[in-house]
Each structure stands twice: as structure tokens, then as C-alpha cells.
Design an enzyme around this catalytic site. Structure first.
Site, PDB file in Angstrom:
ATOM      1  N   CYS A  31       0.883  -1.161   0.108  1.00  0.00           N
ATOM      2  CA  CYS A  31      -0.035   0.082  -0.015  1.00  0.00           C
ATOM      3  C   CYS A  31       0.925   1.016   0.086  1.00  0.00           C
ATOM      4  O   CYS A  31       1.648   1.434   0.872  1.00  0.00           O
ATOM      5  CB  CYS A  31      -1.019  -0.148   1.170  1.00  0.00           C
ATOM      6  SG  CYS A  31      -1.882   1.541   1.271  1.00  0.00           S
ATOM      7  N   ASP A  38      -0.208  -5.518   0.683  1.00  0.00           N
ATOM      8  CA  ASP A  38      -1.541  -6.069   0.225  1.00  0.00           C
ATOM      9  C   ASP A  38      -1.534  -7.423  -0.202  1.00  0.00           C
ATOM     10  O   ASP A  38      -0.590  -7.780  -0.870  1.00  0.00           O
ATOM     11  CB  ASP A  38      -2.166  -5.221  -0.609  1.00  0.00           C
ATOM     12  CG  ASP A  38      -2.481  -3.585  -0.076  1.00  0.00           C
ATOM     13  OD1 ASP A  38      -2.960  -3.662   1.196  1.00  0.00           O
ATOM     14  OD2 ASP A  38      -2.327  -2.571  -0.816  1.00  0.00           O
ATOM     15  N   TYR A  72      -5.138  -0.474  -4.960  1.00  0.00           N
ATOM     16  CA  TYR A  72      -6.021  -1.337  -5.691  1.00  0.00           C
ATOM     17  C   TYR A  72      -6.451  -1.238  -7.159  1.00  0.00           C
ATOM     18  O   TYR A  72      -6.437  -1.909  -8.003  1.00  0.00           O
ATOM     19  CB  TYR A  72      -7.461  -1.625  -4.759  1.00  0.00           C
ATOM     20  CG  TYR A  72      -7.085  -2.258  -3.188  1.00  0.00           C
ATOM     21  CD1 TYR A  72      -5.865  -2.784  -2.916  1.00  0.00           C
ATOM     22  CD2 TYR A  72      -8.263  -2.043  -2.499  1.00  0.00           C
ATOM     23  CE1 TYR A  72      -6.003  -3.325  -1.632  1.00  0.00           C
ATOM     24  CE2 TYR A  72      -7.816  -2.633  -1.272  1.00  0.00           C
ATOM     25  CZ  TYR A  72      -6.816  -3.395  -0.778  1.00  0.00           C
ATOM     26  OH  TYR A  72      -6.533  -3.794   0.445  1.00  0.00           O
TER      27      TYR A  72
END
Lengths: 117, 117, 117, 117, 117, 117, 117, 117, 117, 117
Positions: A31, A38, A72
Site C-alpha cells: 500500500c 496487500d 487497488y
């Protein structure tokens, strides 16, 4: 993290509209905000045109994100872009399911359809 | 419980029609009739337009319902309204699955589609 | 077993086409032929128009079948009819899954759509 | 609810120490405090001595609790007492798993061992 | 959060060594360090001596932790202490399974055995 | 194995287009080639017109295949034909899932739609 | 249904105390009272002495119960007796799990230990 | 990868023999032979003496293995050694379940018991 | 199929009594009677003394059975014997779970304990 | 690996559009690049025209790939081609789900529709 890492082989059945699904449950990146790792499961589903992705090169490409800071939404869209650039598939969908953080989990789903499809 | 708590960041892939699913399994509020706590799993699925919701602010926003008395149907519609107001997404669906009470469980599903979609 | 038992409250979001699912896993009635108890799971899914069903009154209404002799097909259609009469929903589906008898299990699914929908 | 309802048949293998497990997932009685129905799964495990319980009579005996008000702990202990009185088994265990009420579920486990075992 | 909230009723089968299991899946408190809510499933298994815990009072007692800051280990040991003080059971075990935080989940298991057991 | 074994009762809701699903997990017949027993799960889903099938007669009809030699495809199509002949349903689907033989399992799905539907 | 149907082969590792588990999920016989078929899963676990049971002969032996009327407890004890008579195993356990009848299911567990073990 | 990273806090219930289980499903290190990443789930179960491990420091300690080359057996034993050195627990068990490689998966389980326990 | 294929490495923690579990779900050999392939899952659990088995050599050793005709009981005992001969472990257990044949499945469990253990 | 191995029988219900699903979970071949065995589950779903595939011949045909080197995509397309050539089905779909290699698993789905369908 370079799309040059992705190798291909010729699709021997280019006339048939068939589907290849690749499930990579060991994706990990970092991250960019917290520096924390992650983890996610990637599912790539595509209908090849002239080329298929070679699995070992795909594995090494995905591993190259291991110590990179990336969000993400960005990592999901970027991997789809790289695969589309290298394979020019008829259709491709990428689903990324990330592990929960702060009690909340996130999945991102991106789709590409060839303009001439 | 104020929509001002929700922060956003710019969608870096606004031209692509992709989907973000957020699963928040630790939602809790209070039944306004009995004063008893309610528990539920929220699933938010949306296609961003110009903005995405920032996850930490979403977590704090959802936690702000912790001691508020509000009915199932109202809380579900209200959260959808707040997210739509802040994000103006192309499409958004909110599914809230509440824990059983008196042997009966209730799920509420609301959907928003942008009028120009 | 009277539809007068069912109470309602005003739908605060009548302009939105949303869905409420109610799962009642503890339904029981009696087989009129054998006198043996039947057990089932009821799933009610509806899109409210002006009114929603109040959950506690629904629970008591369903419990009123406890000692009544009634066949699978009849009880499912009757509950749908009673709920439709009281709620005038836009759409409603009732799925009743009954426990196995003689090694065979039966599910009944009924659907109502408002004529002006 | 009378133990006279329980019928038995002779154990044809009294010299062998073997186990019979009976699972009755459709037990229901009534809470004496609230008047609301309770639901539970009963598991009876016993090693027969001279007699085994006849299954149809057991079913009817368990159904006789359908409209009786009785607490969890009492119904579990009482059924064990009745079965022990009628069967005089070498060993018997009764596990009753009741459906959740108020978000909390309860299981009661009682065991009987013949004094000469 | 006071043990005075816990009510009891007389065990009607004090001569029998039997087990009551209570599962409370909706426990929530607050982390004293981060101020973030914690969630957990509590499983209480005990063999009553003279008294049993009344379920509604137990529910309200557990709900009284909702806005209290308390660590995992402390809350588990404290609830066990309170229940033991009020019930003086023959044996009691409390298992608390907390939801993951930072990708790591924690369970705490405490046991009490009456000294004269 | 005669369709005369199948009894019916009047559909009390002929005006409604609803669905009855019957699951019979204990079907068994004999392989005509090897003489070995076959086992399968039958799922019958139909929308009744004027008549519904009576469950006990269906159970006895299915049991009548117990010692008959008949192939997978034939038994599935024949049961569908018999039920259609007796019930004249609006629609009927029969799914038969047979247990694995030689490491390979077979499912057969047949559908009937009334010509005037 | 005759133990003469059971064939054996020599245990090539008689000096080692090892365990063979055989799972036969397709056992069926007939209830002598109702004439209805019963279905069950048999699990045989044994430690061979000089002999092991040949699997095909075991399959045919179990199939020979297909049209025989025999009670749960009797069939379980009888199969154990037959296998013990033919194999003289060091230890053998037979667990028979029968499908539910009248909403109640029954499992029978029998154990044999060689007297010189 | 230094045990100095592990922080502790005082066990407030040192007189009670209770158990803390920590599940860390996102462990990853690197195979020293192939350079490929390994993934595993760590389960730490311990009975604290004077000290408990602080969870955030444990998370950072485990993350420090992310880019280290170390074999399955070594990493499991080393983490157990580090935790024992820092905590001096009464008992501790560490179970590491690693993801499959070449179609084969490996779990390693190590246990420590205090010599004075 | 020769135990010479099995390579080992030194156990770096010989003083600790710990456990290694290896799960190989892709074992296949050939039935010597029918010539048909058999499939199974092997679970090897052992406590190493001076040596551990190297995983890649184990994989190749297990693959060498691919086209060999060998019975269930023999292959399980032989693999245990080979691993014990090469590793001299403190304890070793081998569980082989074979896929069903003729509707019947077989598991074989063998255990070795060092005589000086 | 020759399509001549595939035998057929006449479809006795050629006028009905029905579906046969065959699940073969024990498919294995060899990777032409590494020489390592591959494992997969094949699911064949087809609507027969004049002919159905005979199951035993299909089993032997699939087993003939056991020691052949062939890539995932090629084996899936080839089996579909062979089955289509022999059966001329109205429609056929073949899904091949291969076991993970290097932490990544692959599924291939091919579909054939008769041109006159």
C-alpha cells in the site's frame, strides 16, 4: 512491473472463440499510503486472438509487484492494460479480490472488449 | 452519520466502465423501537465516474451509525443516497444483510443508475 | 391464519425500486392427510409500493399456521395472496422449501407482479 | 409428553457394547415465558442394554412437546430421564441444540451412565 | 459492564453433571488504543452447580461492553470472572474469537474449575 | 414402472404460473449391461396446469425402477414422458444426477414445454 | 447375504498394525415393517491380521442385501459378524449412517476387538 | 527478522492458565533455493506466563521475513525460538501451513513447553 | 520406485520433537488386476530425527509409481518402508486416501515408531 | 489418443433437445516442456443429435492421454474436436480445470455449436 516481461505463444485455435481462465491466488503488493503489504487473488479470463500468455512469464510479471507501492484500483487497471497491450485478446476480464483491511474488503473488476469484436 | 465524512479520490481510469465492490461485514446500528443493537453485512458495488470513495473515510462513516437508532430499510436507502450524492457514480448497488431477529432475517437491496447512463 | 394479523408501515422510499428479502426458517404447519407436522423455510422477496410489512406481525401471522392442516401448494399460494392483498407490492416472490418426507423434499415458488408494473 | 408413549423392542445383540445415534432435527416446543415457539435439533446417542427405543413411538413422543411450555434445560433433562426410565441403557447422551433467540443460541448436553456400568 | 446485571435461576437438576453452551456471535467492544470497534464471537460452556444464568440478562450484560474500551485478553478474563462470581459453576470455559485486525485474528480461551470439583 | 402408478390431485391455483420442485435423492435402478445397481438424485421442476402429482404415488412409481435394467438417458427421458403424459404441465424439467462409475459421473437434463405455452 | 460371498487375500504386512478404511455409500436394503427401501453409508475400519477382504466380493456381498427386509440394528451387527468371521481382524469398527425417515435419522456403530489383542 | 522487533505487555492474569491463539494468514518469505516467494498461514497458540506479545509488533516482525530466503522448517523453528525467548510462555505451539509447490503442500508444527511446567 | 531416488537434508533442529506434514494430492498408480489407473491423496506426517526428506526428490519418487501395477495396501506400506529406511524418523504416519472404484472408496493408514522412541 | 477409440450408441430420443453432462475428475497428461504430469477435471456438456458417446470407450480414450506430452489449450481443443467429429452433437461445451502449477491454476472452456443449429 514492465509489460516486456510478459511472453506469449501462438494460439493454435485462432478460429475458435474459447476462454482461458487463470487464477493467481498469491498476488501481493504494498500500500503506497501505509507501506503495509496487500494480498489478493487475481482471476484473468480471456478469449485469445492470435496470442496466449505464457504462464511462467505471467508468474514472474505478477511477482514483480511484490515490493511496489500501488493502489487497488490502479494495479488492477494496469495489469489489464499490460495484458491487453501484449495479447490483443478478443475479450478480457480481470477480477482482483483483495484481503480485508480494517474489517473491509475490496474487489475490483475490469473488462476489455476488442473494438472490432 | 453525516455524508460530509465521506472522502473521495480521483478515478484514474474514468474512461473505463469498471466495478468496485466493497464488503463491510461489521456494520452495526440500533433498532429505534427496541433499543437493541442490529448487525449487518453491507456490500457496495459501484462503477465510478469521476470519483472513488476513500476506504478509511467510508469505515468511519459506517461506524458513525453505531449508536444511532434507525430501521433496516431507512439505513440502507440513506447510505446509498449519501454515497450517490458524494460520488455521482455511473451505477451503484447496496446490499445489506441483517442478522436474524426473532428467528427471521432481512436483506435490503437498493440500486442507483445515473440518469445519463 | 387471518391476513388481518399482518401490519404494515409506510415505505419511506416509494420512488425507488428496491428489494426486501425476508427469510423465515422456522415455519411449521400440519399435513392435513397424515396429521404429521411439516417444516419449511420461507423466503419472501418483494419490491414495496406504498407499504412494507411489519416484521413482528409477520412472525405472529406465520406462527398462526402452527397447528393448522394445510398442503404445501396451498399454504404457499395463500401466504402470497395474503401478503399481496395487504401490501399491494410492485412485485413479490415467495419460495417455500419444505423438509423431506419419505425421502423426498418439495419446494414451491410463487410470483406476483402488479398488473400496472 | 408422557413416557408411556415410548415403545421398545428387544436388543438382539445385548452381549455387544454398540452405539445407536438418533438425530431428530425437527423438535419444537414453546417458551413458557414468552409463549414463542422454540426449535431445536436433538441428538440421542446410547448403548442399549436389553431394549432399544422404537423410532415411530419416539417421533410421536417428541411431537407431543409441540405445544407445551417448557425451558431448554428442563426439556433436555426430562427427555433424558424418560428415555433412561424406559430403556435402562448402559450409557446415554442427549445433546439439544436450540435455534438462536435474541442473537444468542444455546445447546444443552446431558449424560447418563448406568450405575453398574 | 457490572456483574450485578447478571440474573440467575435455580438449576432444577443440580445432582446431574450436565453442560450448557451459550453462543453469542454479536459481541462488540472498543479497542482502548485505537478507539476502533472490535467484534467477536463468545462461546460459554459451563456445568451449573446451584444456578444457571438467565439468557436475557446475559445479553444485556454483554451489550454493556458496546462502547467500552477494553483489550481482548482483559475482556475475556473479566467476563469469565463475572460469570464465575455470580454462578459458582462446577466448571466453565469461555472462548472469544475476535475478527481479524491488520490481517491477524486472535482467539482467547479461559477456563475455570471449581476448587472442590 | 407403469405411468398408471402416478396419481394426481387438482391444482387449486391454475390461474397462477408457479413452480413445484421435487427432489428425490434415493433413486436406484440397475445397469442393463453390467447388472450393477445405479444410484441417482432426481430433481423434477414443473409448472402445473390442471393437475399436480401426488407425492406418495410418485415415490412408489420411482421405487418401481429399483430392480429394472435401464440406461441413464432412457430412464430420464422415460420418467419425463410419464409425468408429462399424466400431468400435462405447462413446463417441466427433469435433472438426473447419477453416482460416479469408473471415476466418471453423468447427469442428464430433459425439458418439456407445452406446445400452447 | 451369505458370508460365503466374502473373499479374502493374504495380508502381506501382517507384522504391522495398520488400518484399512472402506467407505460404501450406496448400501440399500428394505424395511421389514413397511416394505420401503432403506439407504445408508457404511464405513468399515479394520486392522487386518492374516487376511484382508477383497473389495469386489465385498461389493457383491453388500449388494445382496438390496431386496432383503432387515432392521438397522440387525443389518449393522450382522455385517460386522460376517466380516469378523471371515477375516478374524485384530480390530474392526462398522459405522452405518442411514438416511432420514419421518424426519429422524439413525446411525449404528459396532466394534469388535480380537480377544487376544 | 530480529527478535528485538517483538514487543510485549504484562499479562494481567498471570495466575490463570489460559490460552491465546493468533492466526496470521498472510505470511510470506522467499525460497532460498529457487528465489520464488513462499506463502503460509501461521497459527500461534500459547499460554502466557508474565508477558503477552503485542500484536502490531508481531505483525511487523512477521513482515520482516518478506524478502528473506529461508526454508520451511527453519522459519517455523526460528519464529518459535524468537517468541519463546521474548515471552517465556508456559507452553507455545506454532503451526505453519505453506501453500502447495509442485502439487505438494507442507505443514510444520513445533511445540515448546517450559521446563518448569 | 526405488528408494534411492529419495534425497535428504540435515535436520537443523534435531533436539526438538517437531512434526512435518506433507500432502501429495496427485498420486497415481495402476491397478495390477484391471490395468486401470488408481488415484489417491497421500499424507505423510513425521517427526524427523537426523534427516528430513527433500521435497523435489519425494515428488519424483512418488511420480515413479505412475505406470506401475501395485495394490492399495502394498503401495502404502512400501512407501512407508522406503521413507523409514531413508530417514530413520522418530515417528512416521502415512495415510493414503484412494478415489472410489465401483462406488466404494478405500483409505489405508500405516504408522512407524522408532524402537528407541 | 485416437478418436477411433470413441464408441457411440444411438440416441433414442433424437427429437428432444436434452443435455448430457459427463464429469471426469481423473484426467492426467504430461507437460511437454517440463515432463511433469498435469492433472485436471474435464466437464463435457452436450446435446446429442443422432449419437451419444459410450462411457467406457470415453474413459479409455481419456486414459490414452496419460503419458502424452500436450499443452492445456491443445488438449482441451483436441478432445472437443474428437468428440464433435464422432458425435456431431447439436451443441457441446468442454471445460477443463487443471491443478495449480507454480501457485497458478488454469481452466480452459471450448464450445461447439452445430452450424445448422
Amino acid at each position: 512491473m514492465s509489460r516486456e516481461m510478459l511472453e506469449t505463444f501462438d494460439n493454435e485455435f485462432p478460429e475458435r472463440d474459447y476462454e482461458i481462465e487463470i487464477i493467481a491466488p498469491e498476488f501481493t503488493s504494498v500500500c503506497p499510503k501505509t507501506g503495509q503489504p496487500d494480498f489478493g487473488v487475481l482471476r484473468i479470463v480471456y478469449t485469445p486472438a492470435a496470442k496466449c500468455v505464457e504462464l511462467k512469464s505471467l508468474k514472474l510479471y505478477l511477482q514483480s509487484f511484490r515490493n511496489q507501492g500501488i493502489f487497488y484500483e490502479n494495479v488492477t487497471n494496469r495489469i489489464l492494460d499490460d495484458l491487453v497491450a501484449v495479447l490483443s485478446p478478443r475479450r478480457m476480464k480481470l477480477v482482483a479480490e483483495f484481503s480485508p483491511r480494517g474489517g473491509i474488503s475490496t474487489n475490483v473488476t475490469c473488462t476489455h472488449v476488442a473494438s472490432h469484436d
